[in-house]
Design a protein around this motif. Structure first.
Motif, PDB file in Angstrom:
ATOM      1  N   ASN A  28     -32.145   2.543 -20.169  1.00 36.62           N
ATOM      2  CA  ASN A  28     -31.979   1.713 -18.985  1.00 36.62           C
ATOM      3  C   ASN A  28     -30.645   2.004 -18.310  1.00 36.62           C
ATOM      4  OD1 ASN A  28     -34.316  -0.366 -18.922  1.00 36.62           O
ATOM      5  ND2 ASN A  28     -33.634  -0.433 -21.055  1.00 36.62           N
ATOM      6  N   GLY A  29     -30.598   1.749 -17.007  1.00 37.00           N
ATOM      7  CA  GLY A  29     -29.351   1.913 -16.271  1.00 37.00           C
ATOM      8  C   GLY A  29     -29.322   3.200 -15.483  1.00 37.00           C
ATOM      9  N   ASN A  30     -28.174   3.450 -14.872  1.00 42.34           N
ATOM     10  CA  ASN A  30     -27.997   4.631 -14.030  1.00 42.34           C
ATOM     11  C   ASN A  30     -27.640   5.859 -14.851  1.00 42.34           C
ATOM     12  OD1 ASN A  30     -28.504   3.361 -11.563  1.00 42.34           O
ATOM     13  ND2 ASN A  30     -26.388   2.660 -11.393  1.00 42.34           N
ATOM     14  N   GLN A  31     -28.247   6.975 -14.509  1.00 41.33           N
ATOM     15  CA  GLN A  31     -27.908   8.276 -15.073  1.00 41.33           C
ATOM     16  C   GLN A  31     -27.546   9.195 -13.910  1.00 41.33           C
ATOM     17  OE1 GLN A  31     -27.887   9.483 -18.323  1.00 41.33           O
ATOM     18  NE2 GLN A  31     -28.282   7.444 -19.135  1.00 41.33           N
ATOM     19  N   SER A  32     -26.321   9.702 -13.933  1.00 41.67           N
ATOM     20  CA  SER A  32     -25.898  10.586 -12.845  1.00 41.67           C
ATOM     21  C   SER A  32     -26.572  11.943 -12.959  1.00 41.67           C
ATOM     22  CB  SER A  32     -24.383  10.755 -12.856  1.00 41.67           C
ATOM     23  OG  SER A  32     -23.956  11.366 -14.060  1.00 41.67           O
TER      24      SER A  32
ATOM     25  N   SER B   8     -26.482  15.437  -5.531  1.00 46.00           N
ATOM     26  CA  SER B   8     -25.936  14.657  -6.635  1.00 46.00           C
ATOM     27  C   SER B   8     -26.142  13.183  -6.342  1.00 46.00           C
ATOM     28  CB  SER B   8     -24.449  14.956  -6.827  1.00 46.00           C
ATOM     29  OG  SER B   8     -23.706  14.631  -5.664  1.00 46.00           O
ATOM     30  N   GLY B   9     -26.194  12.399  -7.402  1.00 44.17           N
ATOM     31  CA  GLY B   9     -26.404  10.971  -7.239  1.00 44.17           C
ATOM     32  C   GLY B   9     -26.708  10.334  -8.572  1.00 44.17           C
ATOM     33  N   ASN B  10     -27.460   9.220  -8.549  1.00 40.15           N
ATOM     34  CA  ASN B  10     -27.828   8.499  -9.763  1.00 40.15           C
ATOM     35  C   ASN B  10     -29.321   8.212  -9.763  1.00 40.15           C
ATOM     36  OD1 ASN B  10     -25.221   7.776 -11.235  1.00 40.15           O
ATOM     37  ND2 ASN B  10     -24.761   7.088  -9.154  1.00 40.15           N
ATOM     38  N   LEU B  11     -29.927   8.341 -10.937  1.00 39.15           N
ATOM     39  CA  LEU B  11     -31.290   7.878 -11.140  1.00 39.15           C
ATOM     40  C   LEU B  11     -31.230   6.548 -11.871  1.00 39.15           C
ATOM     41  CD1 LEU B  11     -33.421  10.963 -12.279  1.00 39.15           C
ATOM     42  CD2 LEU B  11     -33.213   9.960 -10.002  1.00 39.15           C
ATOM     43  N   ARG B  12     -31.987   5.579 -11.394  1.00 37.32           N
ATOM     44  CA  ARG B  12     -32.043   4.275 -12.022  1.00 37.32           C
ATOM     45  C   ARG B  12     -33.217   4.214 -12.978  1.00 37.32           C
ATOM     46  NH1 ARG B  12     -28.848   0.012 -13.409  1.00 37.32           N
ATOM     47  NH2 ARG B  12     -30.115  -1.859 -13.694  1.00 37.32           N
TER      48      ARG B  12
ATOM     49  N   THR C 261     -37.918   7.607 -10.969  1.00 33.09           N
ATOM     50  CA  THR C 261     -38.628   8.502 -10.053  1.00 33.09           C
ATOM     51  C   THR C 261     -37.642   9.173  -9.113  1.00 33.09           C
ATOM     52  OG1 THR C 261     -39.039   6.738  -8.451  1.00 33.09           O
ATOM     53  CG2 THR C 261     -40.737   7.111 -10.130  1.00 33.09           C
ATOM     54  N   PHE C 262     -38.050  10.343  -8.624  1.00 35.30           N
ATOM     55  CA  PHE C 262     -37.239  11.087  -7.660  1.00 35.30           C
ATOM     56  C   PHE C 262     -38.138  12.072  -6.938  1.00 35.30           C
ATOM     57  CE2 PHE C 262     -37.203  13.254 -11.700  1.00 35.30           C
ATOM     58  CZ  PHE C 262     -37.367  14.587 -11.390  1.00 35.30           C
TER      59      PHE C 262
ATOM     60  N   ILE D 207     -32.639  19.100  -9.875  1.00 35.10           N
ATOM     61  CA  ILE D 207     -31.649  18.142 -10.350  1.00 35.10           C
ATOM     62  C   ILE D 207     -31.298  18.488 -11.790  1.00 35.10           C
ATOM     63  CG2 ILE D 207     -32.504  16.317  -8.830  1.00 35.10           C
ATOM     64  CD1 ILE D 207     -33.607  14.911 -11.318  1.00 35.10           C
ATOM     65  N   VAL D 208     -30.068  18.151 -12.182  1.00 34.28           N
ATOM     66  CA  VAL D 208     -29.583  18.417 -13.533  1.00 34.28           C
ATOM     67  C   VAL D 208     -29.114  17.096 -14.124  1.00 34.28           C
ATOM     68  CG1 VAL D 208     -28.002  19.728 -14.972  1.00 34.28           C
ATOM     69  CG2 VAL D 208     -28.852  20.726 -12.828  1.00 34.28           C
ATOM     70  N   LEU D 209     -29.811  16.645 -15.157  1.00 29.37           N
ATOM     71  CA  LEU D 209     -29.463  15.413 -15.855  1.00 29.37           C
ATOM     72  C   LEU D 209     -28.724  15.731 -17.142  1.00 29.37           C
ATOM     73  CD1 LEU D 209     -32.825  13.461 -15.522  1.00 29.37           C
ATOM     74  CD2 LEU D 209     -30.629  12.678 -14.615  1.00 29.37           C
ATOM     75  N   THR D 210     -27.693  14.954 -17.452  1.00 31.53           N
ATOM     76  CA  THR D 210     -26.997  15.057 -18.729  1.00 31.53           C
ATOM     77  C   THR D 210     -27.419  13.876 -19.589  1.00 31.53           C
ATOM     78  OG1 THR D 210     -25.099  16.176 -17.735  1.00 31.53           O
ATOM     79  CG2 THR D 210     -24.756  15.128 -19.865  1.00 31.53           C
ATOM     80  N   LEU D 211     -28.094  14.180 -20.717  1.00 32.35           N
ATOM     81  CA  LEU D 211     -28.681  13.142 -21.558  1.00 32.35           C
ATOM     82  C   LEU D 211     -28.229  13.318 -23.006  1.00 32.35           C
ATOM     83  CD1 LEU D 211     -32.303  13.375 -20.127  1.00 32.35           C
ATOM     84  CD2 LEU D 211     -30.683  11.518 -19.684  1.00 32.35           C
ATOM     85  N   ASN D 212     -28.313  12.236 -23.764  1.00 26.85           N
ATOM     86  CA  ASN D 212     -27.928  12.301 -25.166  1.00 26.85           C
ATOM     87  C   ASN D 212     -28.837  13.249 -25.940  1.00 26.85           C
ATOM     88  OD1 ASN D 212     -25.846  10.468 -24.874  1.00 26.85           O
ATOM     89  ND2 ASN D 212     -27.102   8.698 -25.427  1.00 26.85           N
ATOM     90  N   ASN D 213     -28.231  13.929 -26.883  1.00 25.41           N
ATOM     91  CA  ASN D 213     -28.993  14.824 -27.734  1.00 25.41           C
ATOM     92  C   ASN D 213     -30.050  14.047 -28.504  1.00 25.41           C
ATOM     93  OD1 ASN D 213     -29.193  17.560 -29.092  1.00 25.41           O
ATOM     94  ND2 ASN D 213     -28.910  16.241 -30.858  1.00 25.41           N
ATOM     95  N   GLY D 214     -31.242  14.639 -28.615  1.00 21.99           N
ATOM     96  CA  GLY D 214     -32.302  14.047 -29.418  1.00 21.99           C
ATOM     97  C   GLY D 214     -33.238  13.122 -28.684  1.00 21.99           C
TER      98      GLY D 214
END
Length: 265
Positions: free
Chosen positions: A178-182, A188-192, A199-200, A208-215
């Protein structure tokens, strides 16, 4: 308190599922090499109270352990001489808590890329090893990877200005994030994210390039709107940087004299 050598103390206890070392007095220990190696069924380990100010070797200390987080914020490495493969084969390790008296040594076996909570800087394992300064960089670090999502259109009736709607679902430890992910990329921007879903839209040539936690586990779907869709890496577990490619194709013949013109940018 008189113990100086804890080498291989719990090593290769493959079936061990619980271990409480929180009250250990390690103030005189000089050797912790291989101390916890291959505790493959141990889900957690609390070494947050360890006094390591006299320790000279931590080689292979946590190698082949499968816990996901490790708090070594109290570790003092001022006398440490050997960290060889301390973190090797710890693929499940996603969170490291580092302190002011910690310092990495080379060839420590750490993998993945890392980002400190509250910061935007991403470090490879080698970069973090080389630049970590406890005085200014102490904190909680999380293993991260990038997920790049690309869009292309092809075919005689392809509209390069058409926006395609994407839905991404991201699950961490069984729960939707949950929450914003840049994001970066073409824009550039944020996905909610709400319960894991965001959605986008993308047009031809965009990404788009998302940085997410491993796993984390992810699934990406797209409304192809009459186009024939081919895709790759649209679902999976993020254990390294990945690119999900979407290609929409539409072919046909423009009727002679219809006045219809294809949109080509």
């Amino acid at each position: 308190s008189n113990v100086t050598n804890m080498m291989e103390m719990f090593a290769y206890c493959y079936e061990l599922e619980t271990l409480d070392v929180s009250s250990f007095n390690t103030s005189n220990v000089t050797n912790m090499s291989t101390m916890f190696r291959a505790l493959e069924k141990l889900p957690t380990l609390d070494v947050s109270n360890f006094d390591t100010s006299k320790v000279e070797s931590m080689s292979w200390m946590f190698s082949r352990c499968n816990f996901e987080s490790l708090d070594i914020s109290n570790f003092d490495t001022s006398n440490l001489e050997d960290m060889y493969n301390m973190f090797v084969n710890t693929e499940d390790l996603n969170t490291l808590v580092l302190g002011t008296d910690w310092n990495f040594l080379p060839n420590n076996g750490l993998i993945y890329s890392w980002k400190r909570d509250g910061d935007t800087t991403r470090y490879t394992a080698v970069e973090l090893t080389n630049v970590y300064n406890g005085a200014t960089m102490a904190g909680t670090y999380r293993a991260i990877n990038t997920l790049t999502i690309t869009e292309q259109v092809k075919g005689t009736l392809a509209d390069v200005n058409k926006e395609f709607t994407f839905t991404i679902n991201v699950i961490k430890n069984g729960n939707g994030i949950n929450g914003n992910q840049s994001y970066t990329g073409t824009h550039s921007g944020n996905l909610r994210f709400t319960n894991g879903v965001a959605t986008f839209t993308l047009k031809h040539g965009e990404n788009i390039v998302l940085t997410l936690n491993n796993g984390v586990n992810y699934t990406i779907t797209q409304n192809s709107d009459g186009y024939t869709l081919s895709k790759s890496n649209d679902t999976g577990t993020l254990s390294s940087d990945k690119t999900a490619n979407f290609i929409d194709t539409i072919n046909g013949t423009t009727p002679s004299g219809s006045g219809l013109k294809l949109k080509q940018g």
